[in-house]
Design a protein around this motif. Structure first.
Motif, PDB file in Angstrom:
ATOM      1  N   LYS A 179      -0.111   7.824   7.583  1.00 24.14           N
ATOM      2  CA  LYS A 179       0.933   7.302   8.453  1.00 24.14           C
ATOM      3  C   LYS A 179       0.889   7.982   9.812  1.00 24.14           C
ATOM      4  CE  LYS A 179       5.885   6.334   8.680  1.00 24.14           C
ATOM      5  NZ  LYS A 179       7.197   6.405   7.970  1.00 24.14           N
ATOM      6  N   SER A 180       0.642   9.281   9.816  1.00 23.08           N
ATOM      7  CA  SER A 180       0.569  10.010  11.079  1.00 23.08           C
ATOM      8  C   SER A 180      -0.597   9.517  11.922  1.00 23.08           C
ATOM      9  CB  SER A 180       0.415  11.513  10.800  1.00 23.08           C
ATOM     10  OG  SER A 180       0.338  12.236  12.004  1.00 23.08           O
ATOM     11  N   ASP A 181      -1.729   9.225  11.292  1.00 24.06           N
ATOM     12  CA  ASP A 181      -2.890   8.714  12.015  1.00 24.06           C
ATOM     13  C   ASP A 181      -2.586   7.359  12.649  1.00 24.06           C
ATOM     14  OD1 ASP A 181      -6.111   9.007  12.192  1.00 24.06           O
ATOM     15  OD2 ASP A 181      -5.558   6.921  11.872  1.00 24.06           O
ATOM     16  N   ILE A 182      -1.907   6.509  11.898  1.00 24.14           N
ATOM     17  CA  ILE A 182      -1.549   5.183  12.409  1.00 24.14           C
ATOM     18  C   ILE A 182      -0.604   5.312  13.603  1.00 24.14           C
ATOM     19  CG2 ILE A 182      -0.265   3.070  11.867  1.00 24.14           C
ATOM     20  CD1 ILE A 182      -1.370   3.317   9.002  1.00 24.14           C
ATOM     21  N   LEU A 183       0.416   6.151  13.467  1.00 24.00           N
ATOM     22  CA  LEU A 183       1.397   6.314  14.543  1.00 24.00           C
ATOM     23  C   LEU A 183       0.769   6.947  15.790  1.00 24.00           C
ATOM     24  CD1 LEU A 183       4.475   7.523  12.454  1.00 24.00           C
ATOM     25  CD2 LEU A 183       4.202   5.303  13.574  1.00 24.00           C
ATOM     26  N   LEU A 194       0.829  -1.194   0.000  1.00 24.18           N
ATOM     27  CA  LEU A 194       0.000   0.000   0.000  1.00 24.18           C
ATOM     28  C   LEU A 194       0.868   1.249   0.000  1.00 24.18           C
ATOM     29  CD1 LEU A 194      -2.911   1.103   0.204  1.00 24.18           C
ATOM     30  CD2 LEU A 194      -2.627   1.070   2.702  1.00 24.18           C
ATOM     31  N   ASP A 195       0.544   2.177  -0.864  1.00 27.79           N
ATOM     32  CA  ASP A 195       1.233   3.461  -0.905  1.00 27.79           C
ATOM     33  C   ASP A 195       0.475   4.410   0.022  1.00 27.79           C
ATOM     34  OD1 ASP A 195       2.802   5.606  -1.500  1.00 27.79           O
ATOM     35  OD2 ASP A 195       1.887   6.010  -3.456  1.00 27.79           O
ATOM     36  N   ILE A 196       1.039   4.669   1.205  1.00 22.02           N
ATOM     37  CA  ILE A 196       0.305   5.455   2.191  1.00 22.02           C
ATOM     38  C   ILE A 196       0.756   6.915   2.165  1.00 22.02           C
ATOM     39  CG2 ILE A 196      -0.042   3.455   3.673  1.00 22.02           C
ATOM     40  CD1 ILE A 196       2.130   4.517   5.504  1.00 22.02           C
TER      41      ILE A 196
END
Length: 436
Positions: A86-90, A79-81
């Motif tokens: 990415k910030s939401d996941i972290l 997946l190209d995020i």
């Protein structure tokens, strides 16, 4: 008793009884598992769960991850995020980690990053063997930002480590080092420091009475716990100063209660359960070490008395010898006529056994060159209460007995066992091979 250390002091001791009424009769129900779960200070653990449970992300992120995982399983595509995704996941991962431990270890970051990739393989990094290394480093950076956010919000445990403006000197990070779950709690809602200080003063007056109301003391000690931790962690006072301000903390029942407040664990219950669980296996390992003189001398004591109490004593006295650590500055045997001020000199942390002829008539705990607890009767009880005091007073384990205390805490008491040194990890595995 021949199992006791031979480094006898030739000085005069008058073992003092406690300055305050320290009736050791403890209502064990107050420290039962059910009451610990009801503690107002929480029951979370400093250890991250294994395996780590990846939290749910925002709806749009979850939708993209579901589609990405389907594509990965179909043709191996990644997946190209976006930066925002990415910030939401972290952010979500940092929040989930913080709920268990604001200062995770390197291994914790490894476990979380691997768990993320296991659940969402579409997030693997191209060209990376494990597929999660960059996630680990990004997560460490995000946790630093999250701690700063919580520090600004007023979290006591994080605010204590904030550097003052213009400060360049490095200082030791003030954080939970023994897996305490309530290391530095915030003041109760609606309570100011002055309110808790007033309650503390009332408690000191109560402790001076001939007949202490221990129920009232217990309630006040629980209420003032945040103030006490703030003083002990931030100011790092001497033990003597703590005893002046918090005399109830040195009563046996409150040593146990404070340990429960800090760890949500029953002090004596966990200690003696661990001793008895591993007792036979420890003695097997000791017996196999025929080349260690001190250990052999202790084991010979069991020829005359093989009671459970004697075996527990041998286990604890023999542990430093087995680990090739030096207990001479920690365990001392003195005569009943020896002077306290002399045999405690240079003794930062230790246990003293007082002899009258060949009979042990007292066992005492020493902290910062002073007898803190006496009339403890035996080694196991003294070590259990010493563990409680070291937690309560935020005192580090003696460096020369690092592995001895790590095994007592993480193996015997099963506190923080998920994070231990390689030596202790290997030792625990040797024990479990025979006890499971």
């Amino acid at each position: 008793m021949s199992e006791l250390p031979k480094d006898k002091a030739t000085l005069k001791v008058h073992t003092k009884s406690s300055e305050y009424n320290t009736d050791s009769t403890l209502d064990t129900a107050s420290l039962s598992s059910s009451s610990l779960e009801d503690s107002p200070h929480g029951t979370q653990t400093r250890q991250l769960p294994q395996p780590f449970v990846i939290p749910a992300f925002s709806f749009d992120v979850e939708l993209k991850l579901r589609q990405g995982n389907d594509a990965f399983h179909r043709d191996g595509s990644l997946l190209d995020i976006s930066k925002d995704m990415k910030s939401d996941i972290l952010d979500k991962l940092a929040e989930a980690i913080y709920a268990h431990n604001p200062y995770p270890s390197r291994e914790d970051y490894d476990h979380v990053a691997q768990a993320l990739i296991n659940k969402h393989p579409c997030l693997k990094e191209p060209g990376s063997v494990g597929g999660w290394y960059c996630w680990k480093f990004s997560l460490k950076f995000k946790m630093g930002n999250f701690r700063q956010k919580m520090r600004v919000a007023g979290c006591s445990e994080l605010r204590v480590n904030a550097r003052t403006s213009g400060s360049t000197s490095s200082k030791r990070l003030k954080r939970a080092r023994k897996s305490e779950v309530n290391f530095l709690p915030d003041f109760p809602e609606g309570k100011a420091q002055s309110d808790l200080e007033t309650e503390r003063s009332t408690m000191v007056s109560e402790m001076k009475k001939r007949k202490v109301d221990w129920n009232q003391i217990g309630e006040m000690m629980s209420n003032t716990f945040p103030l006490r931790r703030k003083e002990i962690v931030e100011d790092e006072p001497l033990v003597e100063q703590v005893k002046d301000r918090w005399p109830a903390l040195f009563a046996e029942r409150q040593i146990e209660a404070e340990f429960a407040r800090l760890t949500s664990v029953d002090l004596k219950g966990s200690f003696f359960a661990g001793l008895d669980q591993y007792l036979a296996r420890f003695l097997e390992l000791y017996k196999a070490k025929s080349g260690i003189v001190g250990l052999n001398r202790l084991m010979r004591c069991l020829n005359d008395d093989s009671s459970t109490h004697r075996k527990r004593t041998v286990l604890l006295l023999g542990l430093p010898h087995f680990l090739k650590e030096d207990p001479s500055g920690f365990f001392k045997t003195v005569e009943a006529t020896d002077e306290e001020d002399t045999f405690t000199k240079g003794m930062k942390v230790g246990v003293v056994m007082v002899k009258d002829g060949e009979e042990i008539i007292d066992t005492a705990v020493v902290l910062e060159e002073a007898v803190i607890l006496s009339e403890l009767k035996d080694i196991p009880r003294a070590i259990a209460l010493l563990m409680g005091l070291l937690f309560s007073l935020n005192i580090d384990y003696p460096k020369e007995l690092r592995y001895t205390f790590e095994i007592i805490q993480k193996v015997l008491m099963n506190i923080g066992g998920g994070q231990c040194s390689s030596l202790v990890h290997g030792f625990r595995n040797r024990l479990l091979r025979k006890t499971m």
